[in-house]
Design a protein around this motif. Sequence first.
Motif, short mmCIF file in Angstrom:
data_model
loop_
_atom_site.label_atom_id
_atom_site.label_comp_id
_atom_site.label_asym_id
_atom_site.label_seq_id
_atom_site.Cartn_x
_atom_site.Cartn_y
_atom_site.Cartn_z
N ASN A 1 34.37 33.43 36.53
CA ASN A 1 34.74 34.18 35.32
C ASN A 1 36.25 34.34 35.17
O ASN A 1 36.74 34.57 34.07
N MET A 2 36.98 34.23 36.27
CA MET A 2 38.44 34.32 36.25
C MET A 2 39.08 32.95 36.03
O MET A 2 40.29 32.81 36.13
N GLY A 3 38.28 31.92 35.75
CA GLY A 3 38.81 30.61 35.44
C GLY A 3 38.88 29.65 36.61
O GLY A 3 39.42 28.55 36.48
N TYR A 4 38.32 30.03 37.75
CA TYR A 4 38.33 29.15 38.92
C TYR A 4 37.15 28.18 38.81
O TYR A 4 36.08 28.55 38.33
N GLU A 5 37.38 26.95 39.26
CA GLU A 5 36.31 25.96 39.25
C GLU A 5 35.93 25.61 40.68
O GLU A 5 36.78 25.51 41.56
N VAL A 6 34.64 25.40 40.88
CA VAL A 6 34.14 25.02 42.19
C VAL A 6 34.46 23.55 42.42
O VAL A 6 34.16 22.71 41.57
N PHE A 7 35.07 23.23 43.55
CA PHE A 7 35.34 21.84 43.88
C PHE A 7 34.64 21.41 45.16
O PHE A 7 34.72 20.26 45.56
N GLY A 8 33.93 22.33 45.77
CA GLY A 8 33.18 21.99 46.97
C GLY A 8 32.22 23.09 47.34
O GLY A 8 32.47 24.27 47.06
N VAL A 9 31.11 22.70 47.95
CA VAL A 9 30.10 23.67 48.41
C VAL A 9 29.63 23.23 49.78
O VAL A 9 29.28 22.07 49.99
N ASN A 10 29.60 24.18 50.71
CA ASN A 10 29.00 23.94 52.02
C ASN A 10 27.66 24.68 52.03
O ASN A 10 27.64 25.92 51.98
N ASP A 11 26.59 23.92 52.06
CA ASP A 11 25.25 24.53 52.01
C ASP A 11 24.51 24.37 53.34
O ASP A 11 23.28 24.36 53.38
N HIS B 1 33.32 46.57 39.87
CA HIS B 1 32.80 46.41 38.51
C HIS B 1 33.47 47.36 37.52
O HIS B 1 32.86 47.80 36.56
N GLN B 2 34.73 47.69 37.79
CA GLN B 2 35.50 48.55 36.88
C GLN B 2 36.76 47.84 36.38
O GLN B 2 37.59 48.47 35.73
N GLY B 3 36.92 46.56 36.71
CA GLY B 3 38.05 45.79 36.22
C GLY B 3 39.24 45.73 37.17
O GLY B 3 40.21 45.02 36.90
N TYR B 4 39.19 46.46 38.27
CA TYR B 4 40.31 46.46 39.21
C TYR B 4 40.52 45.08 39.86
O TYR B 4 41.65 44.65 40.05
N GLY B 5 39.44 44.43 40.20
CA GLY B 5 39.55 43.10 40.81
C GLY B 5 40.23 42.11 39.89
O GLY B 5 41.09 41.33 40.32
N LYS B 6 39.86 42.14 38.62
CA LYS B 6 40.47 41.24 37.64
C LYS B 6 41.97 41.49 37.56
O LYS B 6 42.77 40.55 37.58
N VAL B 7 42.36 42.76 37.49
CA VAL B 7 43.78 43.10 37.39
C VAL B 7 44.52 42.63 38.64
O VAL B 7 45.64 42.10 38.54
N MET B 8 43.90 42.77 39.81
CA MET B 8 44.56 42.35 41.04
C MET B 8 44.75 40.83 41.09
O MET B 8 45.80 40.34 41.49
N ILE B 9 43.72 40.08 40.69
CA ILE B 9 43.83 38.62 40.67
C ILE B 9 44.92 38.18 39.69
O ILE B 9 45.75 37.33 40.02
N VAL B 10 44.92 38.75 38.51
CA VAL B 10 45.93 38.40 37.50
C VAL B 10 47.33 38.67 38.04
O VAL B 10 48.25 37.86 37.87
N GLU B 11 47.52 39.80 38.74
CA GLU B 11 48.84 40.13 39.28
C GLU B 11 49.23 39.17 40.40
O GLU B 11 50.37 38.72 40.46
N ALA B 12 48.30 38.83 41.28
CA ALA B 12 48.60 37.88 42.35
C ALA B 12 48.97 36.52 41.76
O ALA B 12 49.92 35.88 42.22
N GLU B 13 48.25 36.08 40.74
CA GLU B 13 48.56 34.81 40.09
C GLU B 13 49.93 34.86 39.44
O GLU B 13 50.71 33.90 39.52
N ARG B 14 50.26 35.98 38.80
CA ARG B 14 51.57 36.13 38.16
C ARG B 14 52.68 36.03 39.20
O ARG B 14 53.66 35.30 39.01
N LEU B 15 52.51 36.75 40.30
CA LEU B 15 53.52 36.71 41.36
C LEU B 15 53.61 35.31 41.98
O LEU B 15 54.71 34.83 42.29
#
Length: 147
Positions: free
Chosen positions: A121-131, A83-97
């Motif tokens: 929140n990072m723009g991913y959409e759910v396309f399936g759910v296993n409940d 909850h300090q923004g590190y996860g967002k930065v890591m996802i953005v970098e992985a997507e860039r690479l």
Amino acid sequence: MPDIKLDRIRITVEANDTDYEDTCNKLYQYNVQATNGLLQQPGKDINLYLRDESDKVIGGLFCETWLYGLYLDVFWIADEYRHQGYGKVMIVEAERLGKELGCTFAHTCTFSYQSPEFYKNMGYEVFGVNDEYPDGIKQYFLKKKLK
């Protein structure tokens, strides 16, 4: 578990040291052939590490690429750094690479007790759910186009 006999063939849980790896390699080779080699494109792993000032690993994001997709496989950040923004930065970098390698989309899965809202929140959409899991636990499958 007792062996199940099918004529002269049997199903068993017995294995030697190489049976698992050999079986996986044969499936991989089949998949490469069935996709005319596209399975191997771009075929590069993207592994990012989050380290503190003493160089201790406090997080990691491990991704694979195949069929021009970026698969976010393992993603963990130590509790005190969440909850300090590190996860967002890591996802953005992985997507860039991934985009640099030619990936056109990213995908992952996560459980309800993990981070589905983070990915949404990072723009991913759910396309399936296993409940089908106990105690109301759900598994979400998510994807995102990389622009």
